[in-house]
Design an enzyme around this catalytic site. Structure first.
Site, PDB file in Angstrom:
ATOM      1  N   CYS A  77     -21.172  -1.722  -8.649  1.00  0.00           N
ATOM      2  CA  CYS A  77     -19.985  -1.384  -9.434  1.00  0.00           C
ATOM      3  C   CYS A  77     -18.735  -1.969  -8.762  1.00  0.00           C
ATOM      4  CB  CYS A  77     -19.893   0.116  -9.692  1.00  0.00           C
ATOM      5  SG  CYS A  77     -18.728   0.516 -11.024  1.00  0.00           S
ATOM      6  N   HIS A 169     -24.528   0.920 -12.930  1.00  0.00           N
ATOM      7  CA  HIS A 169     -24.987   1.888 -11.935  1.00  0.00           C
ATOM      8  C   HIS A 169     -26.512   1.973 -11.982  1.00  0.00           C
ATOM      9  CE1 HIS A 169     -21.186   3.579 -10.506  1.00  0.00           C
ATOM     10  NE2 HIS A 169     -20.744   3.241 -11.705  1.00  0.00           N
ATOM     11  N   GLU A 171     -28.469   3.548 -10.042  1.00  0.00           N
ATOM     12  CA  GLU A 171     -28.884   4.920  -9.706  1.00  0.00           C
ATOM     13  C   GLU A 171     -28.768   5.860 -10.902  1.00  0.00           C
ATOM     14  OE1 GLU A 171     -24.427   5.175  -9.133  1.00  0.00           O
ATOM     15  OE2 GLU A 171     -25.964   3.609  -9.026  1.00  0.00           O
TER      16      GLU A 171
END
Length: 189
Positions: A77, A169, A171
């Site tokens: 990011c 992202h 995750e």
């Protein structure tokens, strides 16, 4: 061991959990020795580009990060954006590890670019929905290996030498995002 650089701006606990879920030893650190001994480095980030560069400088991390050239260094990011030469967000230089500029998203759609968007790539294995949250983007270049169409082409994954950037992202992008994260930590695409 994976070093996750803690410079005070980032989604570091979620990144750490994702890396550990993949079976790696992950250490949150600002320590030059740990960063230099790591097998790979993650530079996370959430926030404003200028604030991030200020925090990196205050913690004396700039020379350490600019001298990582023999192992994977992954920016996520804002961390991806920091890898570039310069950002219009705060009109400030980045780490200058990847050629190019960070510019405001120019799209007919709402900014920030928020939510799920499909990646487009010559590598069909990279074409899945992933989760984005950002208002600035890297310019399109030969280093882009996957991008999203959001009324304009937005780089989603870049690779330049040992530097890998993921704008979305991983995750927060499910099992597919974790697979991308794992591939990046193993050296790239």
């Amino acid at each position: 061991m994976i070093a996750i650089v803690d410079y005070g701006l980032g989604n570091i606990k979620n990144i750490q959990r994702a890396v550990e879920h993949l079976g790696y030893d992950a250490q949150l650190t600002q320590d030059a020795e740990i960063i230099n001994q790591a097998d790979a480095i993650i530079l996370p980030g959430v926030g404003h580009f200028k604030d991030a560069m200020r925090a990196i400088n205050q913690r004396q991390l700039l020379p350490i990060l600019q001298n990582i050239n023999n192992k994977p260094m992954l920016g996520i990011c804002l961390g991806m954006q920091l890898l570039f030469e310069h950002s219009a967000e705060g009109d400030v230089d980045g780490l200058q590890l990847v050629p190019g500029q960070i510019v405001p998203i120019q799209s007919p759609y709402p900014v920030p670019h928020l939510g799920w968007n499909n990646l487009i790539s010559d590598n069909k294995q990279l074409e899945h929905d992933v989760y984005f949250v950002h208002s600035y983007q890297a310019e399109m270049s030969a280093n882009v290996i996957a991008y999203a169409d959001y009324g304009t082409n937005i780089p989603g994954i870049i690779q330049y030498d040992n530097y890998i950037g993921i704008q979305f992202h991983p995750e927060k992008s499910g099992e597919y995002g974790l697979a991308i994260l794992n591939q990046a930590l193993q050296g790239g695409f």
